[in-house]
Design an enzyme around this catalytic site. Sequence first.
Site, mmCIF file in Angstrom:
data_model
loop_
_atom_site.group_PDB
_atom_site.id
_atom_site.type_symbol
_atom_site.label_atom_id
_atom_site.label_comp_id
_atom_site.label_asym_id
_atom_site.label_seq_id
_atom_site.Cartn_x
_atom_site.Cartn_y
_atom_site.Cartn_z
ATOM 1 N N SER A 258 72.929 14.752 35.713
ATOM 2 C CA SER A 258 71.566 15.278 35.651
ATOM 3 C C SER A 258 70.576 14.323 36.316
ATOM 4 O O SER A 258 70.668 13.108 36.178
ATOM 5 C CB SER A 258 71.171 15.488 34.186
ATOM 6 O OG SER A 258 69.836 15.915 34.085
ATOM 7 N N CYS B 249 66.281 9.820 24.489
ATOM 8 C CA CYS B 249 64.827 9.997 24.414
ATOM 9 C C CYS B 249 64.267 9.363 23.138
ATOM 10 O O CYS B 249 64.909 9.382 22.090
ATOM 11 C CB CYS B 249 64.472 11.483 24.417
ATOM 12 S SG CYS B 249 65.116 12.388 25.820
ATOM 13 N N LYS C 207 75.145 13.364 25.586
ATOM 14 C CA LYS C 207 75.126 12.228 26.516
ATOM 15 C C LYS C 207 74.699 10.964 25.779
ATOM 16 O O LYS C 207 73.611 10.906 25.202
ATOM 17 C CB LYS C 207 74.176 12.519 27.684
ATOM 18 C CG LYS C 207 74.253 11.497 28.816
ATOM 19 C CD LYS C 207 73.468 11.982 30.029
ATOM 20 C CE LYS C 207 73.680 11.081 31.233
ATOM 21 N NZ LYS C 207 72.962 11.609 32.427
ATOM 22 N N ILE D 227 78.257 6.825 30.714
ATOM 23 C CA ILE D 227 77.077 6.332 30.030
ATOM 24 C C ILE D 227 75.799 6.831 30.713
ATOM 25 O O ILE D 227 75.807 7.109 31.910
ATOM 26 C CB ILE D 227 77.055 4.788 29.999
ATOM 27 C CG1 ILE D 227 77.087 4.211 31.405
ATOM 28 C CG2 ILE D 227 78.173 4.228 29.155
ATOM 29 C CD1 ILE D 227 76.856 2.717 31.516
#
Length: 303
Positions: A21, A130, A165, A191
């Site tokens: 991503s 996040c 993730k 990672i």
Amino acid sequence: MADLSVNIGDLKLCNPVMTASGTFGYGKEFEDFVDLEKIGGIIVKGTTLHHREGNPYPRMAETPMGMLNAVGLQNKGVDYFVEHIYPQIRDIHTNMIVNVSGSAVEDYVKTAEIINDLDHIPAIELNISCPNVKQGGMAFGVSACGCSEVVKAVRNVYKKTLIVKLSPNVTDITEIARAAEASGADSVSLINTLLGMAVDAEKRRPVLSTITGGMSGAAVKPIALRMVWQVAKAVNIPVIGLGGIMGWKDAVEFMLAGATAIQIGTANFIDPAITVKVSEGINDYLERHGYTSVKDIIGALEV
């Protein structure tokens, strides 16, 4: 030709090579450079519940054998994705996977619920690196409790393949991986980027506007490889390996260490066709060594 297909939960990949991503846009941007249908899975740009402007410039910096980024999840939100992006990518005949980010558990849940209704999106990847704004800004993915909280909540509403993730910025990544598995994850990918920093000595200032950023590229590979090996031994769900994969040999090493599939990130910026070259390289390796299936090398490292 060897059988390159692998399974991630209910997801069947034609080969184990995926895009990471944030390094491959929404896929369409690369269709003039590479046959998208020859990629095992495309994980699109990070998507959040609401529009995000991202961080101010400068937000990227080159480092020896890698790069730093602090883009800040710039995107127009999930509603925009559904209305404008999804119609453009639904006809791509490969696995289109949405990376989901959020600043609160509720953000993840609402975004996952919306994406769950999209027929041509068979999986999501949760970015748990996040910061949790309701818990003082600590990232969800740096503790087993934080990981469990968001994964359980999403699992309750999301009915398709759920990939989590993992952040490498932890003391023991296996603890986080086990928490993700116990909370309902179908797979873990690792990672994510390592926290790094660059300094401009002449200006005596940080290079990035945010001071620190995520480091990726060839330099992180030994760390990523070690963590994939540790996690693959600790969980019973498929592991997707990423971090510093620049060619087919790197990909094979990750699979020998236990990865069922791999993701290519920074290398996409160097060679837009790297994904197909890597899958071809894996096939050549299998044939040279007498393997008929890529599954034969998953976790085949002799220690």
